[in-house]
Design a protein around this motif. Structure first.
Motif: not given
Length: 324
Positions: A53-63, A278-285, A290-293
């Motif tokens: 499936a295509t999963v997209q966040g309203i808030i883009p990764e890295g923003v 808390d809601d910004d994944l660490p590191g670069d995409v 760069h993940s929840y884990l």
């Protein structure tokens, strides 16, 4: 994180209306379109859906989600979604209202938080007082809640995408095993912190459910729900508490530089760690963390080490996302 009070102008509503027309399309390459909000939820959904499936966040990764303001593209994305997952607990009320008003026919909006814990389990505190009627929404910082999120996303996705049901179930089984492993490792690591040091003074009130589950105490947060600066009296009280309890470290965020936390650290002589999130994944995409884990491993490893514990239980937890 009430800071995500997204203001959407009338012009965006017009864009949504245009996007809802037949020419707007409803899928991405024939795949079910899943739209999410904050990055941790987006990453959890990607691990459930995989490439099916295509999963997209309203808030883009890295923003930076705390300062993000939606664009017309954000409105178009909501309008073509088949499934929309929000955290809920009043975290994304403006986005919820927009989605309710303008989602396409047949699309489903699912509120994760309200299906994860009961109202009796909501946490109200200094940043989110009961009198305000809005509980602390940061459920995902407790890995047990993230486990429920993944299960709920799977169970809502499969009816919308039955042809890929086997894939979604298999992906979720693998991911849940990782989350259970992470949950155990977090508890083991925190148990190594001397009991008197299991206290948190943080940049934002994001760790309430985390602390409740894993046996820590939040003694304060510099940026409450409305991100107002604390008063001089409140700062003085925190300084006195840190000194009296001999707190070894306090925790800031690289997303929100805090002169107040720096001042507290200077006046108390404790270590000031300013790299939590808390809601910004660490590191670069695409990077290894760069993940929840990765978010949870980094935060817990940092806190445990600075509070006098041994974070080695977190060694070997896979953090690289294969779905960036």
């Amino acid at each position: 994180m009430q800071m995500k009070r997204i203001v959407i102008g009338l012009s965006l509503v017009a864009v949504v209306a245009a996007a809802c027309s037949p020419a707007g399309g409803s899928t991405s390459g024939g795949k079910v379109v899943v739209v999410t909000t904050v990055s941790p939820i987006t990453d959890i959904a990607k691990n459930v859906a995989g490439n099916a499936a295509t999963v997209q966040g309203i808030i883009p990764e890295g923003v930076d989600s705390h300062t993000f303001e939606p664009s017309p593209q954000s409105a178009k994305l909501l309008a073509k979604a088949d499934l929309i997952f929000l955290n809920g607990l009043h975290l994304e009320d403006p986005t919820l209202k927009l989605a309710q008003a303008d989602h396409k026919d047949g699309a489903k909006i699912f509120i994760l938080g309200e299906h994860t814990i009961t109202a009796a389990q909501y946490i109200y505190d200094f940043s989110f007082p009961r009198s305000g009627g809005k509980p602390n929404p940061h459920l995902w910082m407790d890995v047990a809640n993230a486990i429920t999120y993944a299960t709920l996303i799977r169970d809502e996705l499969i009816p919308d995408d039955p042809k890929n049901a086997v894939t979604h179930r298999a992906n979720t089984t693998v991911y849940l095993a990782l989350l259970h492993r992470l949950n155990d490792a977090v508890q083991t690591a925190i148990n190594t912190i001397p009991p008197k040091n299991r206290v948190l003074l943080t940049y934002h009130d994001s760790f309430a459910y985390f602390a409740h589950h894993y046996g820590m105490t939040v003694i304060g947060a510099i940026h409450p729900a409305d991100f107002a600066e604390p008063s001089a009296k409140e700062v003085a009280a925190l300084i006195d508490q840190i000194k009296s309890q001999h707190v070894p470290a306090i925790f800031g965020s690289e997303v929100f530089p805090s002169p107040v936390l720096a001042q507290i650290a200077q006046e108390t002589g404790v270590k000031f760690e300013d790299t939590l999130r808390d809601d910004d994944l660490p590191g670069d995409v695409g990077g290894p963390m760069h993940s929840y884990l990765g978010l949870m491993v980094y935060d817990v490893r940092t806190m445990v080490k600075d509070l006098g514990g041994n974070p080695s239980a977190l060694d070997g937890i896979p953090t690289h996302s294969q779905y960036d």
